[in-house]
Design an enzyme around this catalytic site. Structure first.
Site, PDB file in Angstrom:
ATOM      1  CB  SER A 136      52.741 -60.024  -9.895  1.00 19.07           C
ATOM      2  OG  SER A 136      53.311 -59.125 -10.830  1.00 19.07           O
ATOM      3  CE1 TYR A 183      48.172 -60.160 -13.108  1.00 19.91           C
ATOM      4  CE2 TYR A 183      49.999 -58.606 -13.169  1.00 19.91           C
ATOM      5  CZ  TYR A 183      49.529 -59.906 -13.052  1.00 19.91           C
ATOM      6  OH  TYR A 183      50.420 -60.947 -12.878  1.00 19.91           O
TER       7      TYR A 183
HETATM    8  N1  LIG Z   1      54.303 -63.866 -16.944  1.00 19.40           N
HETATM    9  C1  LIG Z   1      54.598 -62.851 -16.152  1.00 19.40           C
HETATM   10  O1  LIG Z   1      55.249 -61.868 -16.573  1.00 19.40           O
HETATM   11  C2  LIG Z   1      54.165 -62.866 -14.715  1.00 19.40           C
HETATM   12  C3  LIG Z   1      54.847 -62.025 -13.834  1.00 19.40           C
HETATM   13  C4  LIG Z   1      54.486 -62.041 -12.490  1.00 19.40           C
HETATM   14  C5  LIG Z   1      53.488 -62.876 -12.033  1.00 19.40           C
HETATM   15  N2  LIG Z   1      52.823 -63.674 -12.915  1.00 19.40           N
HETATM   16  C6  LIG Z   1      51.782 -64.541 -12.355  1.00 19.40           C
HETATM   17  O2  LIG Z   1      52.272 -65.877 -12.404  1.00 19.40           O
HETATM   18  C7  LIG Z   1      51.181 -66.806 -12.560  1.00 19.40           C
HETATM   19  C8  LIG Z   1      51.430 -67.712 -13.748  1.00 19.40           C
HETATM   20  O3  LIG Z   1      51.597 -66.899 -14.891  1.00 19.40           O
HETATM   21  P1  LIG Z   1      52.143 -67.461 -16.287  1.00 19.40           P
HETATM   22  O4  LIG Z   1      53.020 -66.408 -16.843  1.00 19.40           O
HETATM   23  O5  LIG Z   1      52.667 -68.840 -16.119  1.00 19.40           O
HETATM   24  O6  LIG Z   1      50.794 -67.408 -17.130  1.00 19.40           O
HETATM   25  P2  LIG Z   1      50.012 -68.487 -18.041  1.00 19.40           P
HETATM   26  O7  LIG Z   1      50.963 -69.318 -18.819  1.00 19.40           O
HETATM   27  O8  LIG Z   1      48.977 -67.686 -18.753  1.00 19.40           O
HETATM   28  O9  LIG Z   1      49.335 -69.440 -16.966  1.00 19.40           O
HETATM   29  C9  LIG Z   1      48.166 -69.134 -16.273  1.00 19.40           C
HETATM   30  C10 LIG Z   1      47.569 -70.421 -15.762  1.00 19.40           C
HETATM   31  O10 LIG Z   1      46.387 -70.104 -15.012  1.00 19.40           O
HETATM   32  C11 LIG Z   1      45.349 -70.977 -15.433  1.00 19.40           C
HETATM   33  N3  LIG Z   1      44.044 -70.349 -15.267  1.00 19.40           N
HETATM   34  C12 LIG Z   1      43.586 -69.211 -15.829  1.00 19.40           C
HETATM   35  N4  LIG Z   1      42.306 -69.000 -15.487  1.00 19.40           N
HETATM   36  C13 LIG Z   1      41.945 -70.050 -14.707  1.00 19.40           C
HETATM   37  C14 LIG Z   1      40.741 -70.435 -14.054  1.00 19.40           C
HETATM   38  N5  LIG Z   1      39.626 -69.686 -14.128  1.00 19.40           N
HETATM   39  N6  LIG Z   1      40.724 -71.584 -13.339  1.00 19.40           N
HETATM   40  C15 LIG Z   1      41.822 -72.365 -13.266  1.00 19.40           C
HETATM   41  N7  LIG Z   1      42.994 -72.051 -13.852  1.00 19.40           N
HETATM   42  C16 LIG Z   1      43.046 -70.912 -14.560  1.00 19.40           C
HETATM   43  C17 LIG Z   1      45.650 -71.259 -16.895  1.00 19.40           C
HETATM   44  O11 LIG Z   1      45.094 -72.523 -17.277  1.00 19.40           O
HETATM   45  P3  LIG Z   1      43.688 -72.762 -18.028  1.00 19.40           P
HETATM   46  O12 LIG Z   1      43.511 -71.623 -18.997  1.00 19.40           O
HETATM   47  O13 LIG Z   1      43.894 -74.098 -18.660  1.00 19.40           O
HETATM   48  O14 LIG Z   1      42.675 -72.787 -16.936  1.00 19.40           O
HETATM   49  C18 LIG Z   1      47.157 -71.378 -16.873  1.00 19.40           C
HETATM   50  O15 LIG Z   1      47.551 -72.685 -16.532  1.00 19.40           O
HETATM   51  C19 LIG Z   1      49.921 -65.933 -12.662  1.00 19.40           C
HETATM   52  O16 LIG Z   1      49.328 -65.825 -11.386  1.00 19.40           O
HETATM   53  C20 LIG Z   1      50.471 -64.570 -13.105  1.00 19.40           C
HETATM   54  O17 LIG Z   1      49.625 -63.510 -12.727  1.00 19.40           O
HETATM   55  C21 LIG Z   1      53.150 -63.699 -14.240  1.00 19.40           C
END
Ligand SMILES: NC(=O)c1ccc[n+]([C@@H]2O[C@H](COP(=O)([O-])OP(=O)(O)OC[C@H]3O[C@@H](n4cnc5c(N)ncnc54)[C@H](OP(=O)(O)O)[C@@H]3O)[C@@H](O)[C@H]2O)c1
Length: 250
Positions: A134, A147
């Site tokens: 991120s 975070y």
């Molecule tokens: N959205 C943003 O603004 C943003 C910006 C920069 C970076 N990111 C990063 O990008 C990545 C994806 O984010 P996103 O926005 O797509 O979020 P999201 O839709 O909330 O996806 C998160 C994923 O992680 C899985 N997860 C959570 N806890 C878990 C666990 N204990 N074991 C296995 N899987 C787990 C969730 O699936 P389950 O709950 O089904 O396990 C879900 O598939 C993350 O690493 C986030 O920190 C996000």
């Protein structure tokens, strides 16, 4: 030619699901990994991917996931995308349990997967590890220090691995997105849709899950000598973490 095979964690929603879709469209074999089976099964029905239910915060669960993946054949790429943010508290008022939870998932989750899959990635002769960090892994902001610290940790894992794997056939790629409007991330972080909507209020076009998938797939589909160490991606409206252009009145 045999298709390349990727494991994508955090594939039940957001960027992970979008990455699975894009890789499948590009002809890859993909194993989608997350905890929610219903979402993974739906994605498998839609894309033809395989899936494995696993919890990235459990050593045993990640080891069992790797065993299932490797029983299905060689693996070329790990997209370590699973991650979450809990809260936006200032350090002084933050919950240590939240810090521990984010470290367990965002840092140790990546480490567990790397440990479990690296021998196979190396043995493939054409391996990749993509760490979804991120911009929070490269700057700091007030509120949500846990975070930020965990994503700095994810960055450190990627940077260290790249040094340790020099001379081995495994690229280490870090993708650091800024503001991405995925459906669940901010809602889970802030606890309500209303609070999540405020994050993106007035921002003309935040990045989307598909934009991030595009970045992942672009890096993975470069010739294998071409390593993207770090790709920072933001929407045009976000010049820096504290500099977001919002439509007036919002
Ligand atoms: N959205 C943003 O603004 C943003 C910006 C920069 C970076 N990111 C990063 O990008 C990545 C994806 O984010 P996103 O926005 O797509 O979020 P999201 O839709 O909330 O996806 C998160 C994923 O992680 C899985 N997860 C959570 N806890 C878990 C666990 N204990 N074991 C296995 N899987 C787990 C969730 O699936 P389950 O709950 O089904 O396990 C879900 O598939 C993350 O690493 C986030 O920190 C996000």
């Amino acid at each position: 030619m045999t298709a390349l095979r990727a494991v994508v964690t955090g594939a039940s929603s957001g960027m992970g699901a979008a990455t699975v879709r894009r890789l499948c469209e590009e002809g890859w074999d993909v194993v989608a990994v997350a905890r929610r089976e219903e979402e993974l099964a739906a994605l498998a029905g839609e894309t033809g991917c395989e899936y494995v239910v696993a919890d990235m915060t459990s050593d045993a669960s990640v080891a069992a996931m790797a065993e299932r993946v490797l029983a299905g054949g060689p693996v070329n790429s790990l997209v370590a995308n699973a991650g979450a943010a809990y809260g936006q508290d200032e350090v002084a008022s933050s919950d240590v349990e939240d810090w521990a939870g984010m470290f367990d998932l965002n840092v140790l989750g990546v480490v567990r997967c790397v440990k479990a899959l690296l021998p196979a990635l190396e043995a493939s002769g054409r391996g990749d590890i993509v760490v979804m960090s991120s911009t929070a892994g490269h700057i700091v902001y007030e509120g949500g220090g846990g975070y930020v610290a965990s994503k700095h940790g994810a960055h450190t894992v990627a940077a260290t691995l790249r040094l340790e794997l020099a001379g081995k056939p495994v690229r280490v790629i870090e993708i650091a997105p800024g503001m991405v409007a995925t459906e669940e991330f901010s809602r889970k972080r802030l606890g309500s849709q209303e609070a999540a909507d405020k994050v993106y209020a007035g921002v003309e076009k935040p990045l989307t899950a598909e934009d991030c998938a595009d970045a992942v797939v672009w890096t993975l589909t470069r010739p294998h000598h071409f390593n993207v160490d770090l790709m920072v991606i933001r929407p045009i409206a976000q010049a820096a973490q504290h500099k977001v252009a919002r439509n007036q009145g919002l």
